[in-house]
Design a protein around this motif. Structure first.
Motif, PDB file in Angstrom:
ATOM      1  N   LYS A  64       0.837  -1.203   0.000  1.00  0.00           N
ATOM      2  CA  LYS A  64       0.000   0.000   0.000  1.00  0.00           C
ATOM      3  C   LYS A  64       0.871   1.252   0.000  1.00  0.00           C
ATOM      4  CE  LYS A  64      -3.369   2.581   2.772  1.00  0.00           C
ATOM      5  NZ  LYS A  64      -4.146   2.625   4.024  1.00  0.00           N
ATOM      6  N   TRP A  65       1.896   1.264   0.850  1.00  0.00           N
ATOM      7  CA  TRP A  65       2.853   2.372   0.873  1.00  0.00           C
ATOM      8  C   TRP A  65       4.043   1.999   0.005  1.00  0.00           C
ATOM      9  CZ3 TRP A  65       3.459   3.420   6.851  1.00  0.00           C
ATOM     10  CH2 TRP A  65       2.250   3.913   7.357  1.00  0.00           C
ATOM     11  N   ILE A  66       4.445   2.924  -0.848  1.00  0.00           N
ATOM     12  CA  ILE A  66       5.598   2.679  -1.716  1.00  0.00           C
ATOM     13  C   ILE A  66       6.558   3.852  -1.595  1.00  0.00           C
ATOM     14  CG2 ILE A  66       6.395   2.273  -4.067  1.00  0.00           C
ATOM     15  CD1 ILE A  66       3.582   1.196  -4.712  1.00  0.00           C
ATOM     16  N   PHE A  67       7.749   3.591  -1.057  1.00  0.00           N
ATOM     17  CA  PHE A  67       8.778   4.626  -0.952  1.00  0.00           C
ATOM     18  C   PHE A  67       9.555   4.682  -2.263  1.00  0.00           C
ATOM     19  CE2 PHE A  67       7.774   4.204   3.465  1.00  0.00           C
ATOM     20  CZ  PHE A  67       8.084   5.440   4.029  1.00  0.00           C
ATOM     21  N   LEU A  68       9.549   5.844  -2.877  1.00  0.00           N
ATOM     22  CA  LEU A  68      10.225   6.059  -4.149  1.00  0.00           C
ATOM     23  C   LEU A  68      11.604   6.630  -3.862  1.00  0.00           C
ATOM     24  CD1 LEU A  68       9.879   5.946  -7.224  1.00  0.00           C
ATOM     25  CD2 LEU A  68       8.862   8.230  -7.125  1.00  0.00           C
ATOM     26  N   CYS A  69      12.613   5.757  -3.893  1.00  0.00           N
ATOM     27  CA  CYS A  69      13.965   6.141  -3.475  1.00  0.00           C
ATOM     28  C   CYS A  69      14.924   6.153  -4.664  1.00  0.00           C
ATOM     29  CB  CYS A  69      14.479   5.198  -2.392  1.00  0.00           C
ATOM     30  SG  CYS A  69      13.390   5.008  -0.978  1.00  0.00           S
ATOM     31  N   VAL A  70      14.498   6.788  -5.740  1.00  0.00           N
ATOM     32  CA  VAL A  70      15.340   6.874  -6.939  1.00  0.00           C
ATOM     33  C   VAL A  70      15.697   8.328  -7.195  1.00  0.00           C
ATOM     34  CG1 VAL A  70      14.256   4.839  -7.936  1.00  0.00           C
ATOM     35  CG2 VAL A  70      13.372   7.102  -8.528  1.00  0.00           C
ATOM     36  N   LYS A  71      16.683   8.551  -8.041  1.00  0.00           N
ATOM     37  CA  LYS A  71      17.078   9.916  -8.396  1.00  0.00           C
ATOM     38  C   LYS A  71      15.981  10.575  -9.219  1.00  0.00           C
ATOM     39  CE  LYS A  71      22.003   8.748  -8.411  1.00  0.00           C
ATOM     40  NZ  LYS A  71      23.231   8.605  -9.223  1.00  0.00           N
ATOM     41  N   PRO A  72      15.837  11.893  -9.105  1.00  0.00           N
ATOM     42  CA  PRO A  72      14.777  12.586  -9.844  1.00  0.00           C
ATOM     43  C   PRO A  72      14.776  12.280 -11.341  1.00  0.00           C
ATOM     44  CG  PRO A  72      15.786  14.069  -8.265  1.00  0.00           C
ATOM     45  CD  PRO A  72      16.590  12.808  -8.236  1.00  0.00           C
ATOM     46  N   LYS A  73      15.963  12.184 -11.931  1.00  0.00           N
ATOM     47  CA  LYS A  73      16.050  11.963 -13.375  1.00  0.00           C
ATOM     48  C   LYS A  73      15.543  10.582 -13.781  1.00  0.00           C
ATOM     49  CE  LYS A  73      20.873  10.300 -13.315  1.00  0.00           C
ATOM     50  NZ  LYS A  73      20.545   8.941 -13.786  1.00  0.00           N
TER      51      LYS A  73
END
Length: 274
Positions: A64-73
């Motif tokens: 349900k919760w998804i942490f988006l831990c990638v670079k903006p690009k």
């Protein structure tokens, strides 16, 4: 409830390490995926209970919760691969500052938030900068804040102060670590003191300084007043530092603001956001 992590690089893995150490979550409730599979496998080798999602689709269907831990690009490439699997119940949580909550709302058809961590969180300390979209319910916010509060002190911020807040909370430890290192180098170069001893003394001093401030014994100005005896050694040192620093920190914030604005403009153009 299972929590997903897209990207397990420096900050993503740091969050997982800290959350597990703080017992905020169990290994079996973490699902990870990473562009480089070896990094995801490294997390699983360290924590065997962690699941590696075979696809973005499965991660979205599981968490349900998804942490988006990638670079903006990297977000533009990721967006079309996950949006078909997102529902109104998902909360996409970005940890990067250049992409605003408003932009995240345009990118993802679900609830979104932004949580900007600090390396200090690794010691279950420091602040985390928080902002949520209007799609998030009060219950969503309370649950996420309770989760993050186990490893940091969440602080709500407005978009117009995101950059400077991030400079202080996220970049600040590196800035002050740099100055402490130069402090050590100065002592070693001008006195008989060895690098090891100078490092130990400086580290101990910084830890003690933090405790004094944390316990409220002194504010920054009153601490200086207490130590700085008129005409004494500390006074001479502070006067010299005042000359050296000048408008240095003002310039620092201007430079980081310019860099941030430049990167944000590139992202806006790349995402084709309004």
């Amino acid at each position: 409830m299972k929590v997903g992590f897209i990207g397990v690089g420096s900050m993503g893995s740091m969050l997982i390490d800290t959350l597990l150490e703080a017992k905020s979550i169990e290994e079996k409730d973490i699902v990870v995926i990473n562009r480089t599979v070896l990094k995801a496998k490294a997390v699983q080798e360290k924590y065997p209970g962690v699941m590696i999602a075979p696809s973005i689709k499965e991660l979205a269907e599981t968490c349900k919760w998804i942490f988006l831990c990638v670079k903006p690009k990297d977000i533009p490439v990721l967006t079309p691969t996950i949006t078909p699997f997102l529902t109104n119940e998902h909360v996409m949580i970005s940890i990067t500052s250049p992409v605003s909550v408003e932009h995240l709302e345009e990118l993802f058809p679900c609830k979104v938030g932004r949580i900007i961590p600090s390396i200090l969180n690794r010691a279950q300390s420091g602040s985390t900068l928080v902002s949520f979209s209007n799609r998030c319910t009060q219950e969503d916010e309370q649950e996420i804040l309770a989760f993050i509060s186990t490893i940091s002190s969440p602080l709500f911020i407005d978009e117009n102060v995101t950059r400077v807040s991030s400079d202080i909370v996220s970049c600040g430890p590196a800035f002050f670590a740099f100055m402490a290192q130069r402090f050590i180098e100065g002592a070693v170069s001008e006195t008989p003191l060895g690098e090891k001893e100078a490092t130990e003394l400086t580290t101990s001093m910084l830890i003690g300084l933090g405790k004094l401030l944390e316990e409220g014994y002194y504010t920054l100005p009153t601490l200086q007043e207490r130590v700085c005896v008129p005409g004494g050694i500390t006074g001479v040192g502070i006067a010299h530092l005042d000359q050296l620093v000048g408008d240095g920190f003002g310039s620092l914030f201007r430079l980081t603001e310019e860099k941030f604005s430049s990167e944000k403009q590139k992202l806006v153009q790349e995402f084709q956001l309004k």
